[in-house]
Design an enzyme around this catalytic site. Structure first.
Site, PDB file in Angstrom:
ATOM      1  N   TRP A 102       1.043  -1.160  -0.184  1.00  0.00           N
ATOM      2  CA  TRP A 102       0.683  -0.352  -0.103  1.00  0.00           C
ATOM      3  C   TRP A 102       0.749   0.776   0.119  1.00  0.00           C
ATOM      4  O   TRP A 102       0.091   2.283  -0.488  1.00  0.00           O
ATOM      5  CB  TRP A 102      -0.555  -0.316   1.454  1.00  0.00           C
ATOM      6  N   ASP A 187      -1.210   7.107   6.815  1.00  0.00           N
ATOM      7  CA  ASP A 187      -2.045   6.072   5.852  1.00  0.00           C
ATOM      8  C   ASP A 187      -2.413   4.623   7.542  1.00  0.00           C
ATOM      9  O   ASP A 187      -2.029   3.903   7.427  1.00  0.00           O
ATOM     10  CB  ASP A 187      -2.354   5.650   4.645  1.00  0.00           C
ATOM     11  N   LYS A 211     -12.353  -1.617   6.889  1.00  0.00           N
ATOM     12  CA  LYS A 211     -11.094  -2.557   7.991  1.00  0.00           C
ATOM     13  C   LYS A 211     -11.735  -2.185   8.852  1.00  0.00           C
ATOM     14  O   LYS A 211     -11.719  -3.856   9.737  1.00  0.00           O
ATOM     15  CB  LYS A 211     -10.175  -2.318   7.402  1.00  0.00           C
TER      16      LYS A 211
END
Length: 375
Positions: A102, A187, A211
């Site tokens: 990511w 993030d 999530k």
């Protein structure tokens, strides 16, 4: 009905009380004769939910007054481009620290976005080993991995790499990097609200809800107001953070049901005792599972260095891919879903987010112990 033991990485498990509350209110929200999904985002009934969700984020994290709390759309992947579009001025550059897939994606999008606007994004440090499909990430970055620019617009990192199971500051040995006076942009999609954090250490925090805190379709952003005010104005208004900040995330129609569900989850989290209680619960879950892995080291192998082992996404391998396939199949027969590792790395991944019940982890540990004995 018998509910699955849901270990999916995202969209992921939601707390049963939050879902039950939605079920109870689904057809008639607050005595209005309508579902919350049918209410105008400008009306007082929905606005009360919206305000409560923002207030709960502020309360649970003790967010300082110098920060805005925003609800945005487009997922964290949109923020990969939107953040540099806002925060990197013409002629300047942002630093990116990459500890997994990511982080790699965030850097790639930042390079594209800034190139269009006369700015830049650079790799300031990585823990990646190898190339292409063989590239591995097994730890969070340390100071010796970094080459940070003192004049960078910000330093970006991913606090928890969902695919590779690498997380910052699980132990004091792997703290978040010290960026000095440069804003730290993080993030936190897969480890937001699993524990208390000091928000004032960061310039901007963002997290896709699907999530750990709600359904897909919403991104929570906590951002310093001075960064919002200084943001670029030569980009479309809908992408300017100030637009959301000035309009309390109600400039256009927000994902109202998603925000409603976030409110339900945050209320559940508060009712359990807040983030300190949740951290204890999450650390106990992770400790049990890692203990089984380490006690059966000839059969299970966690590729992540101990100091960087994720509490949210626990990854491990079995002796062969055939063993992993049998394990996933046997787990499914016992009502456990979502255990297959990401297609890019294989193996097993246990996403033990806030809503994952300790009893599910106990059942998984029992399965793992028996599976290892049988070989």
């Amino acid at each position: 009905m018998s509910r699955a033991k849901n270990f999916n990485a995202g969209p992921a498990a939601l707390p049963l009380p939050a879902l039950q509350r939605a079920l109870d209110e689904f057809l008639d929200f607050s005595g209005s004769g309508m579902s919350v999904m049918e209410h105008s985002h400008r009306g007082k009934d929905y606005e009360a939910v919206h305000d409560e969700a923002i207030a709960l984020v502020r309360e649970l994290l003790s967010v300082p007054d110098a920060y805005d709390v925003l609800f945005l759309q487009g997922g964290a992947s949109q923020l990969f481009a939107q953040i540099p579009m806002n925060l990197v001025e013409r002629g300047r550059s942002a630093d990116y620290v990459v500890t997994g897939a990511w982080g790699d994606k965030a850097l790639a999008e930042a390079k594209t976005a800034t190139a269009m606007l006369g700015a830049g994004a650079r790799l300031a440090g990585t823990t990646g080993e190898g190339e292409g499909k063989d590239k591995r990430f097994v730890r969070a970055a340390t100071a010796k991995d970094l080459r940070l620019a003192p004049d960078a617009a910000y330093v970006h990192l991913t606090s928890n790499e969902t695919i590779h199971g690498v997380e910052y500051e699980v132990t004091p040995a792997r703290p978040f990097p010290d960026a000095g006076k440069v804003p730290l942009v993080v993030d936190m999609s897969s480890d937001f609200l699993w524990r208390p954090i000091d928000v004032s250490r960061f310039g901007l925090i963002y997290a896709g809800a699907q999530k750990n805190i709600g359904p897909s379709g919403v991104v929570v952003v906590i951002v310093r107001k001075d960064l919002v005010a200084a943001g670029r104005k030569d980009i479309p208004k809908i992408f300017q953070l100030r637009t959301a900040a000035d309009n309390k995330s109600l400039y256009n129609t927000p994902p109202t049901f998603g925000i409603y569900m976030i409110r339900n989850v945050l209320a559940w989290l508060k009712g359990l005792g807040g983030l300190a209680a949740m951290e204890q619960r999450n650390r106990e879950k992770a400790a049990k599972l890692y203990a089984v892995i380490d006690a059966n080291a000839s059969f299970y192998r966690c590729p992540v260095e101990r100091e960087s082992r994720s509490v949210m996404n626990l990854v491990f391998r079995l002796p062969t891919e055939a063993d992993e396939e049998r394990f996933v199949k046997e787990a499914k027969a016992q009502g456990m879903v979502g255990l297959k590792g990401h297609r890019s790395v294989g193996g097993i991944r246990v996403s033990a987010y806030n809503a994952v019940e300790p009893a599910w982890i106990d059942a998984l540990c029992e399965l793992m112990q028996g599976f290892a004995r049988r070989g």
